[in-house]
Design an enzyme around this catalytic site. Structure first.
Site, PDB file in Angstrom:
ATOM      1  N   PRO A 132       0.836  -1.236  -0.004  1.00  0.00           N
ATOM      2  CA  PRO A 132      -0.037  -0.043   0.079  1.00  0.00           C
ATOM      3  C   PRO A 132       0.950   1.192  -0.051  1.00  0.00           C
ATOM      4  O   PRO A 132       2.062   1.319   0.471  1.00  0.00           O
ATOM      5  CB  PRO A 132      -0.728  -0.225   1.142  1.00  0.00           C
ATOM      6  CG  PRO A 132      -0.819  -1.645   1.673  1.00  0.00           C
ATOM      7  CD  PRO A 132       0.395  -2.170   1.058  1.00  0.00           C
ATOM      8  N   TYR A 133       0.306   2.368  -0.630  1.00  0.00           N
ATOM      9  CA  TYR A 133       0.887   3.597  -0.690  1.00  0.00           C
ATOM     10  C   TYR A 133       2.309   3.599  -1.238  1.00  0.00           C
ATOM     11  O   TYR A 133       3.138   4.645  -0.865  1.00  0.00           O
ATOM     12  CB  TYR A 133       0.887   4.004   0.892  1.00  0.00           C
ATOM     13  CG  TYR A 133      -0.217   4.225   1.687  1.00  0.00           C
ATOM     14  CD1 TYR A 133      -1.267   5.117   1.222  1.00  0.00           C
ATOM     15  CD2 TYR A 133      -0.691   3.060   2.525  1.00  0.00           C
ATOM     16  CE1 TYR A 133      -2.723   5.097   1.832  1.00  0.00           C
ATOM     17  CE2 TYR A 133      -1.788   3.104   3.048  1.00  0.00           C
ATOM     18  CZ  TYR A 133      -2.835   3.994   2.754  1.00  0.00           C
ATOM     19  OH  TYR A 133      -4.104   4.173   3.364  1.00  0.00           O
ATOM     20  N   ARG A 134       2.327   2.667  -2.161  1.00  0.00           N
ATOM     21  CA  ARG A 134       3.823   2.710  -3.011  1.00  0.00           C
ATOM     22  C   ARG A 134       4.942   2.398  -2.075  1.00  0.00           C
ATOM     23  O   ARG A 134       6.084   2.749  -2.581  1.00  0.00           O
ATOM     24  CB  ARG A 134       3.800   4.013  -3.758  1.00  0.00           C
ATOM     25  CG  ARG A 134       2.811   4.533  -4.744  1.00  0.00           C
ATOM     26  CD  ARG A 134       3.135   5.540  -5.861  1.00  0.00           C
ATOM     27  NE  ARG A 134       1.968   5.650  -6.707  1.00  0.00           N
ATOM     28  CZ  ARG A 134       1.599   5.398  -7.686  1.00  0.00           C
ATOM     29  NH1 ARG A 134       2.550   4.082  -8.278  1.00  0.00           N
ATOM     30  NH2 ARG A 134       0.790   5.536  -8.504  1.00  0.00           N
ATOM     31  N   LEU A 135       4.707   1.849  -1.163  1.00  0.00           N
ATOM     32  CA  LEU A 135       5.735   1.136  -0.159  1.00  0.00           C
ATOM     33  C   LEU A 135       6.234   0.019  -0.450  1.00  0.00           C
ATOM     34  O   LEU A 135       6.313  -1.055   0.060  1.00  0.00           O
ATOM     35  CB  LEU A 135       5.327   1.663   1.371  1.00  0.00           C
ATOM     36  CG  LEU A 135       4.783   2.812   1.760  1.00  0.00           C
ATOM     37  CD1 LEU A 135       4.401   2.879   3.240  1.00  0.00           C
ATOM     38  CD2 LEU A 135       5.927   4.133   1.471  1.00  0.00           C
ATOM     39  N   HIS A 136       6.444  -0.295  -1.882  1.00  0.00           N
ATOM     40  CA  HIS A 136       6.645  -1.652  -2.306  1.00  0.00           C
ATOM     41  C   HIS A 136       8.094  -2.155  -1.819  1.00  0.00           C
ATOM     42  O   HIS A 136       8.771  -1.801  -1.210  1.00  0.00           O
ATOM     43  CB  HIS A 136       6.878  -1.511  -3.770  1.00  0.00           C
ATOM     44  CG  HIS A 136       5.803  -0.726  -4.401  1.00  0.00           C
ATOM     45  ND1 HIS A 136       4.489  -0.763  -4.155  1.00  0.00           N
ATOM     46  CD2 HIS A 136       6.066   0.201  -5.539  1.00  0.00           C
ATOM     47  CE1 HIS A 136       3.812   0.036  -5.042  1.00  0.00           C
ATOM     48  NE2 HIS A 136       4.522   0.751  -5.764  1.00  0.00           N
TER      49      HIS A 136
END
Length: 211
Positions: A188-192
């Site tokens: 989520p939230y581009r916290l890949h």
């Protein structure tokens, strides 16, 4: 729409990539999961090649074999990718499974599969696919679609009543021997989550990357 700035709970995020895993085993696990969730062709992959002077090209093909020696795909050697691989054996692969929100990037070099391997795979293809491989001058200019369709009819007539359709000499496969894997898991939230396995002789160096 304004993106939420709240921090996602750990329970809502996928597990982190296991850095202790063997890259071939992890690839097999992810592919097995993709076979359950992807609506079609979970074995589809981008194959990127390049000319000796650095002009890249990419296309999607199907993975047709995988073991610890590497990843196998088949094509006409006179195609654009075949010509580029003859001059530059370095290649990159990309798997993207939208249903799982995962990607795997692989870099390596290619070697030809054996004639026995190519014959066995060619014989496993549908009859019309084998005839198409005989009829097609892959990647070459085609003045009119009707020309190809007539060539296909000619091949069909040539082998009418015969089970065996010989594999064309310029149609075979390549095995990509990996020198690097990158596993990518959306969070989520581009916290890949990203991790690489880089070959060092007979060992793999593992590194987690920033998103």
């Amino acid at each position: 729409m304004t993106e939420s700035t709240s921090t996602p709970s750990p329970a809502s995020s996928p597990a982190l990539i296991d850095l202790a895993a063997d890259p071939f085993t992890l690839f097999s696990e992810w592919m097995h999961e993709a076979e359950k969730t992807e609506p079609s062709d979970p074995n589809a992959m981008v194959v990127a090649t390049s000319t000796p002077n650095g002009h890249p090209s990419a296309r999607i093909v199907l993975l047709k074999g995988m073991d610890r020696r590497g990843f196998v795909f088949y094509t006409n050697h006179d195609s654009r990718k075949g010509n580029e691989l003859a001059e530059n054996s370095h290649v990159a692969l990309l798997f993207h499974w939208k249903s799982l929100r995962r990607q795997i990037r692989i870099e390596g070099t290619v070697t030809p599969v054996t004639a026995e391997e190519a014959d066995a795979y060619f014989a496993s293809r549908s009859r019309i696919s084998r005839m198409g491989a005989v009829a097609s001058d892959q990647s070459r200019p085609l003045a009119d679609r009707a020309i190809f369709e007539q060539r296909l009819k000619d091949v069909e007539a040539r082998y009418e009543g015969q089970d065996l359709i010989p594999r064309p000499e310029n149609w075979s496969g390549y095995r990509v021997e990996p020198t690097c894997f990158e596993f990518w898991q959306e969070r989520p939230y581009r916290l890949h989550d990203r991790a690489t396995w880089t070959r060092d002789g007979n060992h793999w160096n593992v590194t987690r990357l920033y998103p």
